[in-house]
Design an enzyme around this catalytic site. Sequence first.
Site, PDB file in Angstrom:
ATOM      1  N   SER A  29     -11.565  52.386 -36.530  1.00  0.00           N
ATOM      2  CA  SER A  29     -12.916  52.253 -35.986  1.00  0.00           C
ATOM      3  C   SER A  29     -12.928  52.831 -34.578  1.00  0.00           C
ATOM      4  O   SER A  29     -11.903  53.277 -34.069  1.00  0.00           O
ATOM      5  CB  SER A  29     -13.332  50.785 -35.960  1.00  0.00           C
ATOM      6  OG  SER A  29     -12.562  50.112 -34.985  1.00  0.00           O
ATOM      7  N   LYS A  30     -14.097  52.785 -33.988  1.00  0.00           N
ATOM      8  CA  LYS A  30     -14.303  53.403 -32.674  1.00  0.00           C
ATOM      9  C   LYS A  30     -13.290  52.947 -31.626  1.00  0.00           C
ATOM     10  O   LYS A  30     -12.938  53.721 -30.745  1.00  0.00           O
ATOM     11  CB  LYS A  30     -15.699  53.055 -32.169  1.00  0.00           C
ATOM     12  CG  LYS A  30     -16.708  54.120 -32.470  1.00  0.00           C
ATOM     13  CD  LYS A  30     -17.953  53.884 -31.655  1.00  0.00           C
ATOM     14  CE  LYS A  30     -19.054  54.835 -32.109  1.00  0.00           C
ATOM     15  NZ  LYS A  30     -20.364  54.334 -31.824  1.00  0.00           N
TER      16      LYS A  30
END
Length: 479
Positions: free
Chosen positions: A252-253
Site C-alpha cells: 500500500s501507499k
Amino acid sequence: MPRFAAPAATGFHLMTIRTRFAPSPTGYLHVGGARTALFCWLYARKHGGTFILRIEDTDLERSTAESVDAILQGMTWLGLEYDEGPFYQTHRFDRYKAVIQQLIDQGHAYHCYCSKEELDALRQEQMDNKEKPRYDGRCRHRSEPRAGVAPVVRFRNPDEGEVVIDDIVRGRVVIKNSELDDLIIARSDGSPTYNLTVVVDDMDMAVDIVIRGDDHLNNTPRQINILNALGAALPRYAHVPMILGSDGARLSKRHGAVSVMQYRDDGYLPEALLNYLVRLGWSHGDQEIFSIDEMIALFDVDHINHSASTFNPEKLLWLNHHYLMHGDPVHVAHHLRYHLGQLGIDPSTGPDPVGVVQAQRERCKTLVEMAKASVFFYQDFDGYDEKAAKKNLTADSAPALALLRDQLAALAVWEKTALHECVNAVAEQLAIKLGGVAQPLRVAVSGGSVSPPIDATLALLGREKTLQRLQQALDYMAS
Ligand code: GLU
C-alpha cells in the site's frame, strides 16, 4: 461501437487466445494491477492472441472519469497496448438486463422480495445456531410479488455437487455448492451486480483465460455456476498471488509509491518497471533481465509463483540503472526530455539529450537525478556550490582558468579529444596536476563539483557557454 469477437458458440474464438485486463476505475493504476495487465498482455502476445481492456465501472459511486484516464495513461506509458477496447460496462446495461431476464425465464434466477428486516432476522437466527450466515433461498418458491417492494434478482445456485476450479496457479480448488448461497445478480433498481457483469463480459468477449488477482478466487465458483447456467464455455483461470510490502503487509501507499505514474515521475523507465513486475511473481530460472521480446517469448502462466511476492524498491532501482546504462540512448533521451521539461527546461536551448544520456548514465540511477544533474547544460546558474567554490575557485587556480579560457577560445575544433588534449596541455604548461585544472574548470562551468568527465562536459556545453562561464568564474575570483 465496441468490437466483440464472435460469440463462443461459433467456435471462432478457439483459433486465438483472448485475455482481458478488467480494472475497476476507483483509483490510479497501481503496481498490482499493472502486473496483472502485463501478464495478460504477455500471454496474448506470446500466443499471437488478443488483449482486451475492459473498464468495470458499474460501481457508479466509486468509479471516476479521472481514474479511467489514469489507468489509460498508465497502460500507455507502460506500452501495454490493447487490441480491443476499452469497453465500458456502463455501456452494456441493456445486455446485462437481457441476460438477467434470460436466467429468470430459464429458471436459473428469481425475484427476491425479502425485506432488510427479514434478512437481518434470518442472519441473527443462523448466528444464534452457530451456522454460517447465508441466504436460505426462501423466495425461490414465492409466487406472489409483494406490493410496494422492488425485488432484487438472485441466481439460483445449484444445491448439490461441487465446483472444481483447476486453477493454473493455485492448482485444484473444490467448493461445495452447499457452501454457496443464491447471489444477488440485479439490485432492486435493476442494475446488475459485479459477478453478473464479469460473467456476461467474459462470455461475450470470448475470453478463454482469466488472469487476475487471487482476491477474486472467492468469486470464481459463483461465476462458474452462472456461466454453466448460461451454457457458456468456461475460461481457464490463473489467480495471481498478491504483492506484499517489505513488512509482509499487503502493498500500500505507506510502502512508498504504488501508482505506476508515480514511478514515471520518480524517474523510472517503463521497461525497468515492466522487467521488475514480470519477475515479481514469475520466474524463468535465475534470469533477472528480460527485454520485452524475451518476456514475450519466455512468459508462461505455468511458472507464476504460488506464493505472494514482496516488493523490493532497491531491486527496481538497480534495474532502472541497468536500463539507463544499456538502453538505446535515443530511447532513454526521449524519457529524459520529459523530465527536463518537468524542470522547466526546453531541451532545444542546449545539447542534444542523446549526448547527455551518454555522458550521464553511468552515475545516475533515475531520470530525475539525470535531469537535475544536467540543468547546467541548459541554464545558467546563479551561484556556485559553496564548498566547491571555496576549494576550487581560488587565487591559485586563476592562472589555469585564464589560460584555459584563452586556449579553448583558440581551439580549432570543439570536440572531445581536442578538449581533452587542451586541458592536459594547460596542466603541463603550468606544471600542475590534471585535477588542479579540471576541477576548477568543472566548478566554473557546472557550478558544482560533480559532472561527467570534463572533456565530455565541455563538448556538450559548447564553446560559447564554456567561455562565458570561465569568464564569469574569473570575475568571481577577482571580486
Ligand atoms: N474489476 C476487478 C478489479 O479491478 C477485476 C475483475 C476480474 O478481473 O475479474 O479488481
